[in-house]
Design a protein around this motif. Structure first.
Motif, PDB file in Angstrom:
ATOM      1  N   TYR A  62       0.854  -1.181   0.000  1.00  0.00           N
ATOM      2  CA  TYR A  62       0.000   0.000   0.000  1.00  0.00           C
ATOM      3  C   TYR A  62       0.898   1.242   0.000  1.00  0.00           C
ATOM      4  N   ILE A  63       0.974   1.923  -1.132  1.00  0.00           N
ATOM      5  CA  ILE A  63       1.773   3.136  -1.244  1.00  0.00           C
ATOM      6  C   ILE A  63       0.834   4.326  -1.087  1.00  0.00           C
ATOM      7  N   GLY A  64       1.011   5.069  -0.011  1.00  0.00           N
ATOM      8  CA  GLY A  64       0.103   6.165   0.276  1.00  0.00           C
ATOM      9  C   GLY A  64       0.835   7.455   0.583  1.00  0.00           C
ATOM     10  N   GLU A  65       0.070   8.504   0.725  1.00  0.00           N
ATOM     11  CA  GLU A  65       0.637   9.816   1.028  1.00  0.00           C
ATOM     12  C   GLU A  65       1.332   9.807   2.385  1.00  0.00           C
ATOM     13  N   GLU A  66       0.745   9.108   3.356  1.00  0.00           N
ATOM     14  CA  GLU A  66       1.253   9.142   4.729  1.00  0.00           C
ATOM     15  C   GLU A  66       2.308   8.078   5.024  1.00  0.00           C
ATOM     16  N   ASN A  67       2.243   6.947   4.305  1.00  0.00           N
ATOM     17  CA  ASN A  67       3.094   5.820   4.691  1.00  0.00           C
ATOM     18  C   ASN A  67       3.107   4.807   3.558  1.00  0.00           C
ATOM     19  N   THR A  68       3.979   3.817   3.670  1.00  0.00           N
ATOM     20  CA  THR A  68       3.948   2.630   2.815  1.00  0.00           C
ATOM     21  C   THR A  68       3.821   1.435   3.734  1.00  0.00           C
ATOM     22  N   LEU A  69       2.792   0.631   3.496  1.00  0.00           N
ATOM     23  CA  LEU A  69       2.530  -0.517   4.359  1.00  0.00           C
ATOM     24  C   LEU A  69       2.472  -1.785   3.523  1.00  0.00           C
ATOM     25  N   LEU A  70       2.902  -2.899   4.133  1.00  0.00           N
ATOM     26  CA  LEU A  70       2.964  -4.175   3.425  1.00  0.00           C
ATOM     27  C   LEU A  70       2.094  -5.202   4.136  1.00  0.00           C
ATOM     28  N   ALA A  71       1.236  -5.852   3.373  1.00  0.00           N
ATOM     29  CA  ALA A  71       0.313  -6.840   3.919  1.00  0.00           C
ATOM     30  C   ALA A  71       0.603  -8.211   3.321  1.00  0.00           C
ATOM     31  N   TYR A  72       0.603  -9.201   4.192  1.00  0.00           N
ATOM     32  CA  TYR A  72       0.736 -10.596   3.762  1.00  0.00           C
ATOM     33  C   TYR A  72      -0.127 -11.443   4.689  1.00  0.00           C
TER      34      TYR A  72
ATOM     35  N   LYS B 213       2.749  -4.685   8.096  1.00  0.00           N
ATOM     36  CA  LYS B 213       3.952  -4.023   8.574  1.00  0.00           C
ATOM     37  C   LYS B 213       4.114  -2.687   7.862  1.00  0.00           C
ATOM     38  N   ASP B 214       4.793  -1.760   8.520  1.00  0.00           N
ATOM     39  CA  ASP B 214       5.136  -0.535   7.821  1.00  0.00           C
ATOM     40  C   ASP B 214       6.444  -0.758   7.063  1.00  0.00           C
ATOM     41  N   TYR B 215       6.903   0.276   6.345  1.00  0.00           N
ATOM     42  CA  TYR B 215       8.073   0.104   5.475  1.00  0.00           C
ATOM     43  C   TYR B 215       9.362  -0.140   6.247  1.00  0.00           C
ATOM     44  N   GLU B 216       9.348   0.126   7.550  1.00  0.00           N
ATOM     45  CA  GLU B 216      10.523  -0.120   8.383  1.00  0.00           C
ATOM     46  C   GLU B 216      10.481  -1.497   9.045  1.00  0.00           C
ATOM     47  N   GLY B 217       9.392  -2.251   8.778  1.00  0.00           N
ATOM     48  CA  GLY B 217       9.283  -3.592   9.333  1.00  0.00           C
ATOM     49  C   GLY B 217       8.555  -3.678  10.654  1.00  0.00           C
ATOM     50  N   ASN B 218       8.006  -2.569  11.134  1.00  0.00           N
ATOM     51  CA  ASN B 218       7.262  -2.582  12.391  1.00  0.00           C
ATOM     52  C   ASN B 218       5.880  -3.199  12.170  1.00  0.00           C
ATOM     53  N   VAL B 219       5.514  -4.149  13.023  1.00  0.00           N
ATOM     54  CA  VAL B 219       4.240  -4.851  12.894  1.00  0.00           C
ATOM     55  C   VAL B 219       3.104  -3.998  13.449  1.00  0.00           C
ATOM     56  N   VAL B 220       2.022  -3.913  12.692  1.00  0.00           N
ATOM     57  CA  VAL B 220       0.824  -3.191  13.121  1.00  0.00           C
ATOM     58  C   VAL B 220      -0.100  -4.177  13.830  1.00  0.00           C
ATOM     59  N   PRO B 221      -0.472  -3.938  15.088  1.00  0.00           N
ATOM     60  CA  PRO B 221      -1.371  -4.867  15.811  1.00  0.00           C
ATOM     61  C   PRO B 221      -2.730  -4.954  15.118  1.00  0.00           C
ATOM     62  N   LEU B 222      -3.208  -6.192  14.923  1.00  0.00           N
ATOM     63  CA  LEU B 222      -4.484  -6.427  14.250  1.00  0.00           C
ATOM     64  C   LEU B 222      -5.324  -7.412  15.039  1.00  0.00           C
ATOM     65  N   SER B 223      -6.527  -7.672  14.522  1.00  0.00           N
ATOM     66  CA  SER B 223      -7.465  -8.517  15.278  1.00  0.00           C
ATOM     67  C   SER B 223      -7.718  -9.865  14.592  1.00  0.00           C
ATOM     68  N   THR B 224      -8.945 -10.157  14.271  1.00  0.00           N
ATOM     69  CA  THR B 224      -9.389 -11.489  13.862  1.00  0.00           C
ATOM     70  C   THR B 224      -8.782 -11.939  12.544  1.00  0.00           C
ATOM     71  N   PRO B 225      -8.260 -13.179  12.460  1.00  0.00           N
ATOM     72  CA  PRO B 225      -7.765 -13.720  11.189  1.00  0.00           C
ATOM     73  C   PRO B 225      -8.871 -13.773  10.135  1.00  0.00           C
ATOM     74  N   GLY B 226      -8.466 -13.716   8.866  1.00  0.00           N
ATOM     75  CA  GLY B 226      -9.419 -13.586   7.777  1.00  0.00           C
ATOM     76  C   GLY B 226     -10.418 -14.715   7.640  1.00  0.00           C
TER      77      GLY B 226
END
Length: 312
Positions: A244-254, A259-272
């Motif tokens: 996700y390339i955005g104005e505020e940040n670049t985030l990677l989803a798998y 994670k953000d572009y520096e590798g920091n994990v974003v806390p999330l909730s329920t698996p898909g």
């Protein structure tokens, strides 16, 4: 307490097992029967998951199993016909992606489900994966302004084998299956069903008869771009990767990790898969249209149809 929704699992392979894992965390659901194509494997599946009733004839299972709903975890070419059989039998249906392999079947399935007033849902799991739900929340809240979604889908399918490395009796498809995930995700994220779409594909496999590599471009009404790169020639890692390339940040989803572009994990909730199968069961109980209903997924099928006729 109300009785649980009684489910017939159709299919005995890897995707069916993933659904069983997810449904184990849904108290309102009970898988009471399984219908598979191979009797030995189906009985093994039933024993593994503690399912009492076993069928090898799908039509008979619909009639005799006494279920409220079916989950179709079967080969892609069977989805349309089996979904219509379930609808005609008065059952709610969760159909694995893709709902069909052509637009005409998708339109007919959707019309039939609408006429029957049944819960008819497609397993567009990307809509339920926690990273993508978080990104949609940010988009709606104005916290993130998407400029470009880059999707990479990689598998090694030079031989016709399934996820378990066993011979497969049908051929997977980059456009109607794997691109379907990302096209639908992009449209869903932006609430935009009117997308410009173009693409090209590599040479057809000499035995499988399918394109092994593909690229697709999408442009939303507001100009936001998506680029899809897909390959059946990649040696790993496998799966769908999203940037996700955005104005505020670049985030990677798998899968269910963000994670953000520096590798920091974003806390999330329920698996898909848990969220997806919960939505199916809950929509039956609440007698409402589910997220990823046949109707809401039909625009994606129209985009895929356009791409199928314009690939170069």
């Amino acid at each position: 307490m109300k009785s649980p929704v009684r489910i017939l699992m159709v299919g005995e392979g890897a995707i069916a097992a993933i659904h069983m894992q997810a449904l184990g965390h849904v108290p309102a659901a009970s898988v009471v029967a399984v219908a598979g194509g191979d009797e030995r494997n189906t009985r093994r599946f039933a024993e593994t998951w503690g399912i009492e009733r076993v069928f090898t004839d799908y039509a008979h299972a619909l009639e005799a199993s006494g279920v409220d709903a079916v989950i179709l975890a079967t080969p892609s070419p069977l989805h349309a016909r089996q979904a219509e059989q379930a609808i005609d039998a008065g059952k709610h249906v969760l159909c694995e992606i893709p709902m069909s392999l052509n637009l005409a079947d998708a339109e007919r399935m959707t019309r039939r489900a609408r006429e029957a007033s049944t819960v008819a849902m497609v397993a567009h799991t990307r809509r339920f994966n926690a990273p993508h739900r978080e990104m949609k929340r940010r988009l709606r809240a104005g916290e993130f302004h998407l400029q470009h979604l880059v999707s990479e889908t990689y598998f090694l399918r030079r031989e016709n084998l399934n996820m378990q490395g066993e011979p497969r009796g049908w051929t997977d498809h980059l456009l109607w299956h794997h691109a379907c995930h990302s096209v639908d995700l992009f449209a869903w994220l932006l609430d935009d069903d009117v997308l410009d779409a173009w693409g090209s594909q590599g040479p057809l496999h000499s035995e499988l008869g399918i394109a092994m590599d593909m690229n697709i471009g999408l442009r939303a009404t507001d100009g936001t771009l998506a680029t899809l790169a897909l390959s059946f020639n990649n040696r790993g890692p496998f799966g769908g990767f999203y940037r996700y390339i955005g104005e505020e940040n670049t985030l990677l989803a798998y899968r269910d990790e963000l994670k953000d572009y520096e590798g920091n994990v974003v806390p999330l909730s329920t698996p898909g898969f848990h969220a997806q199968d919960t939505e199916f069961v809950t929509s039956i109980i609440e007698k409402r249209a589910p997220e990823a209903s046949f109707s809401s997924c039909l625009p994606t099928m129209r985009i895929l149809d356009k791409l199928s006729h314009n690939m170069v």
